[in-house]
Scaffold this active site. Sequence first.
Site, PDB file in Angstrom:
ATOM      1  N   LYS A   1      -0.040  -5.833 -22.152  1.00 38.34           N
ATOM      2  CA  LYS A   1       0.415  -4.962 -21.065  1.00 38.34           C
ATOM      3  C   LYS A   1       1.818  -4.426 -21.357  1.00 38.34           C
ATOM      4  CE  LYS A   1       0.024  -8.141 -17.849  1.00 38.34           C
ATOM      5  NZ  LYS A   1      -0.459  -9.278 -18.659  1.00 38.34           N
TER       6      LYS A   1
ATOM      7  N   ARG B   1      -1.553  -8.894  -8.739  1.00 42.98           N
ATOM      8  CA  ARG B   1      -2.128  -9.988  -9.518  1.00 42.98           C
ATOM      9  C   ARG B   1      -3.155 -10.773  -8.728  1.00 42.98           C
ATOM     10  NH1 ARG B   1       1.879 -10.630 -13.610  1.00 42.98           N
ATOM     11  NH2 ARG B   1       1.329 -12.304 -15.016  1.00 42.98           N
TER      12      ARG B   1
ATOM     13  N   ARG C   1       4.909 -15.184 -29.759  1.00 41.95           N
ATOM     14  CA  ARG C   1       5.652 -13.988 -29.323  1.00 41.95           C
ATOM     15  C   ARG C   1       7.168 -14.229 -29.328  1.00 41.95           C
ATOM     16  NH1 ARG C   1       4.291 -11.415 -23.625  1.00 41.95           N
ATOM     17  NH2 ARG C   1       4.625 -13.565 -22.958  1.00 41.95           N
TER      18      ARG C   1
ATOM     19  N   ARG D   1      10.035 -16.750 -24.847  1.00 43.51           N
ATOM     20  CA  ARG D   1       9.965 -16.971 -23.397  1.00 43.51           C
ATOM     21  C   ARG D   1       9.631 -18.425 -23.095  1.00 43.51           C
ATOM     22  NH1 ARG D   1       6.412 -12.198 -20.744  1.00 43.51           N
ATOM     23  NH2 ARG D   1       5.572 -13.976 -19.594  1.00 43.51           N
TER      24      ARG D   1
ATOM     25  N   ARG E   1      -1.472 -20.118 -17.116  1.00 39.08           N
ATOM     26  CA  ARG E   1      -1.446 -18.678 -16.806  1.00 39.08           C
ATOM     27  C   ARG E   1      -2.832 -18.054 -16.975  1.00 39.08           C
ATOM     28  NH1 ARG E   1       3.067 -17.351 -20.939  1.00 39.08           N
ATOM     29  NH2 ARG E   1       2.592 -15.153 -20.535  1.00 39.08           N
TER      30      ARG E   1
HETATM   31  P1  AP5 Z   1       2.567  -8.391 -24.567  1.00 40.34           P
HETATM   32  O1  AP5 Z   1       2.497  -6.900 -24.587  1.00 40.34           O
HETATM   33  O2  AP5 Z   1       3.909  -9.014 -24.424  1.00 40.34           O
HETATM   34  O3  AP5 Z   1       1.521  -8.962 -23.512  1.00 40.34           O
HETATM   35  P2  AP5 Z   1       1.523  -8.968 -21.912  1.00 40.34           P
HETATM   36  O4  AP5 Z   1       0.138  -8.569 -21.501  1.00 40.34           O
HETATM   37  O5  AP5 Z   1       2.655  -8.172 -21.378  1.00 40.34           O
HETATM   38  O6  AP5 Z   1       1.691 -10.510 -21.663  1.00 40.34           O
HETATM   39  P3  AP5 Z   1       2.679 -11.296 -20.691  1.00 40.34           P
HETATM   40  O7  AP5 Z   1       2.777 -12.694 -21.215  1.00 40.34           O
HETATM   41  O8  AP5 Z   1       3.952 -10.568 -20.467  1.00 40.34           O
HETATM   42  O9  AP5 Z   1       1.841 -11.274 -19.395  1.00 40.34           O
HETATM   43  P4  AP5 Z   1       1.935 -12.218 -18.221  1.00 40.34           P
HETATM   44  O10 AP5 Z   1       1.051 -11.476 -17.282  1.00 40.34           O
HETATM   45  O11 AP5 Z   1       1.577 -13.627 -18.480  1.00 40.34           O
HETATM   46  O12 AP5 Z   1       3.500 -12.302 -17.910  1.00 40.34           O
HETATM   47  P5  AP5 Z   1       4.450 -11.589 -16.849  1.00 40.34           P
HETATM   48  O13 AP5 Z   1       5.762 -11.390 -17.478  1.00 40.34           O
HETATM   49  O14 AP5 Z   1       3.758 -10.421 -16.238  1.00 40.34           O
HETATM   50  O15 AP5 Z   1       1.865  -8.906 -25.916  1.00 40.34           O
HETATM   51  C1  AP5 Z   1       1.751 -10.279 -26.192  1.00 40.34           C
HETATM   52  C2  AP5 Z   1       1.948 -10.535 -27.697  1.00 40.34           C
HETATM   53  O16 AP5 Z   1       0.892  -9.919 -28.410  1.00 40.34           O
HETATM   54  C3  AP5 Z   1       3.255  -9.963 -28.272  1.00 40.34           C
HETATM   55  O17 AP5 Z   1       3.717 -10.824 -29.298  1.00 40.34           O
HETATM   56  C4  AP5 Z   1       2.813  -8.625 -28.876  1.00 40.34           C
HETATM   57  O18 AP5 Z   1       3.651  -8.224 -29.943  1.00 40.34           O
HETATM   58  C5  AP5 Z   1       1.404  -8.967 -29.327  1.00 40.34           C
HETATM   59  N1  AP5 Z   1       0.486  -7.815 -29.290  1.00 40.34           N
HETATM   60  C6  AP5 Z   1       0.371  -6.883 -28.319  1.00 40.34           C
HETATM   61  N2  AP5 Z   1      -0.595  -5.983 -28.628  1.00 40.34           N
HETATM   62  C7  AP5 Z   1      -1.100  -6.401 -29.826  1.00 40.34           C
HETATM   63  C8  AP5 Z   1      -2.132  -5.918 -30.668  1.00 40.34           C
HETATM   64  N3  AP5 Z   1      -2.863  -4.833 -30.363  1.00 40.34           N
HETATM   65  N4  AP5 Z   1      -2.417  -6.612 -31.785  1.00 40.34           N
HETATM   66  C9  AP5 Z   1      -1.718  -7.701 -32.120  1.00 40.34           C
HETATM   67  N5  AP5 Z   1      -0.714  -8.197 -31.376  1.00 40.34           N
HETATM   68  C10 AP5 Z   1      -0.414  -7.563 -30.236  1.00 40.34           C
HETATM   69  O19 AP5 Z   1       4.556 -12.709 -15.732  1.00 40.34           O
HETATM   70  C11 AP5 Z   1       5.246 -13.929 -15.990  1.00 40.34           C
HETATM   71  C12 AP5 Z   1       5.232 -14.797 -14.738  1.00 40.34           C
HETATM   72  O20 AP5 Z   1       5.925 -14.117 -13.653  1.00 40.34           O
HETATM   73  C13 AP5 Z   1       3.845 -15.116 -14.151  1.00 40.34           C
HETATM   74  O21 AP5 Z   1       3.245 -16.212 -14.794  1.00 40.34           O
HETATM   75  C14 AP5 Z   1       4.192 -15.383 -12.672  1.00 40.34           C
HETATM   76  O22 AP5 Z   1       4.727 -16.666 -12.539  1.00 40.34           O
HETATM   77  C15 AP5 Z   1       5.287 -14.368 -12.399  1.00 40.34           C
HETATM   78  N6  AP5 Z   1       4.747 -13.107 -11.865  1.00 40.34           N
HETATM   79  C16 AP5 Z   1       4.769 -11.892 -12.489  1.00 40.34           C
HETATM   80  N7  AP5 Z   1       4.163 -10.955 -11.746  1.00 40.34           N
HETATM   81  C17 AP5 Z   1       3.746 -11.591 -10.607  1.00 40.34           C
HETATM   82  C18 AP5 Z   1       3.043 -11.171  -9.448  1.00 40.34           C
HETATM   83  N8  AP5 Z   1       2.624  -9.908  -9.302  1.00 40.34           N
HETATM   84  N9  AP5 Z   1       2.794 -12.087  -8.492  1.00 40.34           N
HETATM   85  C19 AP5 Z   1       3.215 -13.356  -8.614  1.00 40.34           C
HETATM   86  N10 AP5 Z   1       3.864 -13.836  -9.691  1.00 40.34           N
HETATM   87  C20 AP5 Z   1       4.137 -12.956 -10.679  1.00 40.34           C
HETATM   88 MG    MG Z   2       4.389  -8.615 -20.247  1.00 39.11          MG
END
Ligand code: AP5
Ligand code: MG
Length: 210
Positions: free
Chosen positions: A13, A88, A122, A153, A164
């Site tokens: 994402k 979410r 990552r 992270r 997660r």
């Molecule tokens: P990356 O693009 O970083 O993936 P992502 O989908 O953004 O993953 P996140 O870990 O950020 O998602 P998340 O939903 O767990 O975390 P968030 O910060 O939203 O890619 C991942 C890796 O793969 C990288 O190394 C990248 O280089 C690699 N990659 C990407 N594309 C690739 C490809 N095509 N091929 C190979 N490699 C590739 O949330 C964190 C926490 O915040 C949650 O757990 C929760 O506690 C809280 N939170 C956030 N939003 C909410 C909400 N709406 N409600 C309640 N709590 C929330």
């Molecule tokens: Mg992300």
Amino acid sequence: MNLILLGAPGAGKGTQATKIADRYGLVHISTGDIFRANIKAGTEIGLLAKSYTDKGELVPDEVTCAIVRDRLTWEDCKKGYLLDGFPRNLFQAEELDKFAHIDGVVNINIDHALLMDRLCGRRVCRECGESYHVSTLGGKTTCARCGGELYQRKDDNPETVGARLAVYNEQTAPLIDYYTRKGIILNFTGSEAPAEALFEEVKAVLDKLA
Ligand code: AP5
Ligand code: MG
């Protein structure tokens, strides 16, 4: 154009969000990034959020929805925005419907077997937020884009990633049906192909929507 990016943790994402926001001039709003910034700054929201993000659980809906509702009133959102990581669960999706109009939901489906390695390997830039994987860094510890320091992270460890993914399966995956019923879902398949390849597919669809 107002968009949502949907997908499991590690689906890509954040990686696609930067590219989409750049191409279409959208404001990238990541609730995860907002919580991490608050944690770093030691705010009251940060203290609360930390107790949830450290365990891989969702931060309470009232807090998260209030943050997004406020953020969408900022002047810059008039040019269009991209929500990354929000909504979410169904409650958040229904709340969002009360204060926003969404044109499309970019949903990245991906084989979950790929995610543990992606997330545990990552590294993220402290300055610009760009994501990398250790396997491609060749030992480098700075960002190729801006020179910032790369860090891991706190929630990118096997135990928290497992939690997660469970939260995604139970609470977030049902949103695919929710937005399919509304007729605004745009489905893509993430894979081991480079992120640029997925972006080409996303671009072909979004160009028609923009
Ligand atoms: P990356 O693009 O970083 O993936 P992502 O989908 O953004 O993953 P996140 O870990 O950020 O998602 P998340 O939903 O767990 O975390 P968030 O910060 O939203 O890619 C991942 C890796 O793969 C990288 O190394 C990248 O280089 C690699 N990659 C990407 N594309 C690739 C490809 N095509 N091929 C190979 N490699 C590739 O949330 C964190 C926490 O915040 C949650 O757990 C929760 O506690 C809280 N939170 C956030 N939003 C909410 C909400 N709406 N409600 C309640 N709590 C929330
Ligand atoms: Mg992300």
